[in-house]
Design an enzyme around this catalytic site. Structure first.
Site, short mmCIF file in Angstrom:
data_model
loop_
_atom_site.label_atom_id
_atom_site.label_comp_id
_atom_site.label_asym_id
_atom_site.label_seq_id
_atom_site.Cartn_x
_atom_site.Cartn_y
_atom_site.Cartn_z
N ARG A 109 -9.93 -10.36 -11.32
CA ARG A 109 -10.83 -9.21 -11.46
C ARG A 109 -10.96 -8.41 -10.18
NH1 ARG A 109 -14.53 -9.16 -15.71
NH2 ARG A 109 -16.17 -8.31 -14.42
N TYR A 215 -4.96 -18.66 -19.06
CA TYR A 215 -3.74 -17.88 -18.78
C TYR A 215 -3.53 -17.86 -17.27
CZ TYR A 215 -7.31 -14.21 -18.34
OH TYR A 215 -8.45 -13.49 -18.01
#
Ligand SMILES: Cc1cc2nc3c(=O)[nH]c(=O)nc-3n(C[C@H](O)[C@H](O)[C@H](O)COP(=O)(O)OP(=O)(O)OC[C@H]3O[C@@H](n4cnc5c(N)ncnc54)[C@H](O)[C@@H]3O)c2cc1C
Length: 405
Positions: A109, A215
Site C-alpha cells: 500500500r 498473494y
C-alpha cells in the site's frame, strides 16, 4: 462559474482523494487537498488492484510506475483447508490481461500511496490539516480544521475514508454493520513458508468457519495474507481493531494445512480486525459536498474491491463534475451518484455474501460451491471487466446499473 473558477476541496489524501485530484487537474480544474496525516504514508499491508482499477490508473499515466512495484500473480487458486488440494484454478498474468484489458497487481500500500503522491506533487496539498467542521455559506461551503485554519470551496469531496467526517455532514451518523467475522493480517517472508505450494498465486484456503487469502508482493519475496474467522458474535471493542491473545490466530486454524499454519506463525502477533461494512447510503451528496470511496461505501474485503471501487468513483466524479458545466454542480453530483451508487451497492452485497461461501464446512453445499468456482472468471467479469469511463456520466436514470438501485 467556469470550471477553472470552481473551488474544489478534497478532504483526505488517500487512494481516492489523490486519484480524484490528479483526474481533476488533468481536466483543468484546480484542487486543494487537505490531509490530517503529517506525511503521505499509508499504513497497513498490501493492496490488490484488479483490471477495473488498473485500467484507470494506467490512463492517468501511472502504468509504468505501477508495473515497476507490483507483482502479477500467476494464478487464482482455491484450495481445501486441510489437504490443500486445488479445488479450482484460473490463470492470471496475460490471460487475465487479455480478457479484462488490464493487469491484476499485488503491491504494498505504501507504494501505491507514494506513486499517487508523486504524481500529484506538493502544490495544493495541505498536510497536518484535519477537518473538524463544515458549514454552509451563501456562496459555498466553509471548512474548519483542527488547527483553526479555515478554507472555502464550492465543492467539498469527502475522500476521508471509513470514519469520514464529511459523511457525518452529508448523511448524519450512520452505524457501521459488524459482519460477525474478524481477521488477522500479516506479511510473511517467503523463506518462512516451506510448505506453501504455488507461492506466487493468489490463493484462497477455504474451510469450516474460516478462510485464508494471500498473494505475493515485493517482487514475489513477501506474502501478504488476510485470515478471516467467524466470530466473535458481537464485536467487543470501540475501535475496529482489537488486541488478540497470544496464539489466538493460530488456534482458529488448528488442523489446517501446514502452509496455512506456517504463514500465520511466521509473523509477530497480529491484532484482530473486526470486519465491518457501511450500509448503502440513500444519498451521497448534500448541497456542494459529496462522498467517495470508503466514506460512501466501506465494504468487506472478500472481493478485494475497496480500493478499486474508490478509483472508479474518483474517475466518475471528475468526469461528472466537469461534464456538468458552469453553474450545474447539482446535476453533476446527481449523475455521479446515479452512476456509482448502484454498482458499489452490488459489489458491497457480493463481498458480504462471499464470506459465508468461503466458510462452508465440507459437505454438499461446499461441493456445489466448488463446482461453481470452475466458472469464476465469467462470474467476476461484471466486476473486473467494467470500464468506468465507458459509463460516460449518463443522464440520471439512464445508466444500466440504475436498474439494480
Ligand atoms: C490492510 C488493508 C488491506 C486492503 N486490501 C485491499 C485490496 O486488496 N483491494 C482493495 O481494493 N481494497 C483493499 N482495501 C481497502 C482499501 O484500502 C480502501 O477501500 C481504500 O483505501 C479506500 O480509499 P479511500 O481514499 O476512500 O480511503 P483511505 O485510503 O483510507 O484514505 C482516507 C484518507 O483521509 C484522511 N482523513 C481521514 N479523516 C480526515 C479528516 N477529518 N481530515 C483530513 N483527512 C482525513 C486519512 O488520513 C486518509 O489519508 C484494504 C484495506 C486495508 C486496511
Amino acid at each position: 462559474m467556469s470550471e477553472t473558477s470552481r473551488r474544489v476541496a478534497i478532504v483526505g489524501a488517500g487512494i481516492g482523494g489523490l486519484t480524484l485530484a490528479i483526474a481533476l487537474r488533468d481536466r483543468g480544474v484546480p484542487v486543494e487537498v487537505f490531509e490530517q496525516a503529517s506525511e503521505l504514508r499509508e499504513v497497513g499491508a498490501a493492496v490488490a488492484l484488479a483490471a477495473n482499477g488498473t485500467r484507470l490508473l494506467e490512463r492517468l499515466g501511472l502504468g509504468d510506475e505501477l508495473a515497476a512495484v507490483s507483482t502479477e500473480p500467476t494464478e487464482l487458486i482455491y484450495r481445501h483447508w486441510r489437504d490443500g488440494r486445488r479445488i479450482a484454478a484460473h490463470p492470471v498474468g496475460s490471460p487475465y490481461r487479455d480478457r479484462f484489458g488490464a493487469p491484476f497487481y499485488g503491491l504494498h500500500r505504501v507504494e501505491l500511496q507514494r506513486i499517487l503522491g508523486a504524481a500529484w506533487g506538493d502544490d495544493g496539498l495541505h498536510l497536518d490539516t484535519r477537518l473538524v467542521g463544515l458549514r454552509e455559506q451563501p456562496d459555498g461551503l466553509r471548512l474548519e480544521f483542527s488547527s483553526g485554519r479555515i478554507a472555502e470551496a464550492d465543492l467539498v469531496v469527502g475522500a476521508d475514508g471509513v470514519h469520514s467526517a464529511v459523511r457525518s455532514w452529508v448523511v448524519g451518523d450512520e452505524e457501521a454493520l459488524y459482519s460477525g467475522t474478524s481477521g488477522f493480517r500479516g506479511l510473511a517472508p517467503i523463506e518462512r513458508l516451506p510448505s506453501l505450494p504455488d507461492p506466487h498465486a493468489v490463493q484462497f484456503w477455504m474451510g469450516p468457519g474460516a478462510h485464508l487469502l494471500h498473494y505475493a508482493i515485493g517482487g514475489g519475496g513477501v506474502i501478504n495474507f488476510l485470515a478471516v474467522v467467524d466470530g466473535p458474535r458481537r464485536w467487543p471493542h470501540d475501535s475496529w481493531m482489537g488486541r488478540a491473545e497470544p496464539g489466538e490466530h493460530l488456534a482458529a486454524f488448528d488442523g489446517w494445512h501446514p502452509a496455512v499454519t506456517e504463514m500465520l506463525g511466521a509473523v509477530p502477533m497480529s491484532p484482530r480486525w473486526g470486519l465491518f461494512a457501511r450500509p448503502p447510503l440513500r444519498h451521497w451528496s448534500r448541497g456542494g459536498s459529496v462522498l467517495l470511496g470508503d466514506a460512501a461505501h466501506a465494504m468487506l474485503p472478500h472481493h478485494g474491491q475497496g480500493a478499486n471501487q474508490t478509483i472508479e468513483d474518483a474517475i466518475a466524479l471528475a468526469a461528472c463534475v466537469t461534464a456538468a458545466g458552469a453553474g450545474r454542480l447539482d446535476e453533476g453530483l446527481a449523475r455521479y451518484q446515479s452512476q456509482r451508487r448502484a454498482r458499489t451497492r452490488l459489489v458491497q452485497r457480493a463481498s458480504w455474501a462471499a464470506s459465508d461461501t468461503l466458510h462452508l464446512p465440507d459437505g454438499p453445499d461446499a461441493d456445489r460451491r466448488d463446482r461453481a468456482l470452475a466458472d469464476l472468471p465469467d462470474a467476476l467479469a461484471w466486476i473486473h471487466g467494467y470500464d468506468e469511463e465507458q459509463a460516460r456520466c449518463p443522464a440520471t436514470d439512464d445508466h444500466p446499473a440504475a436498474r439494480y438501485a
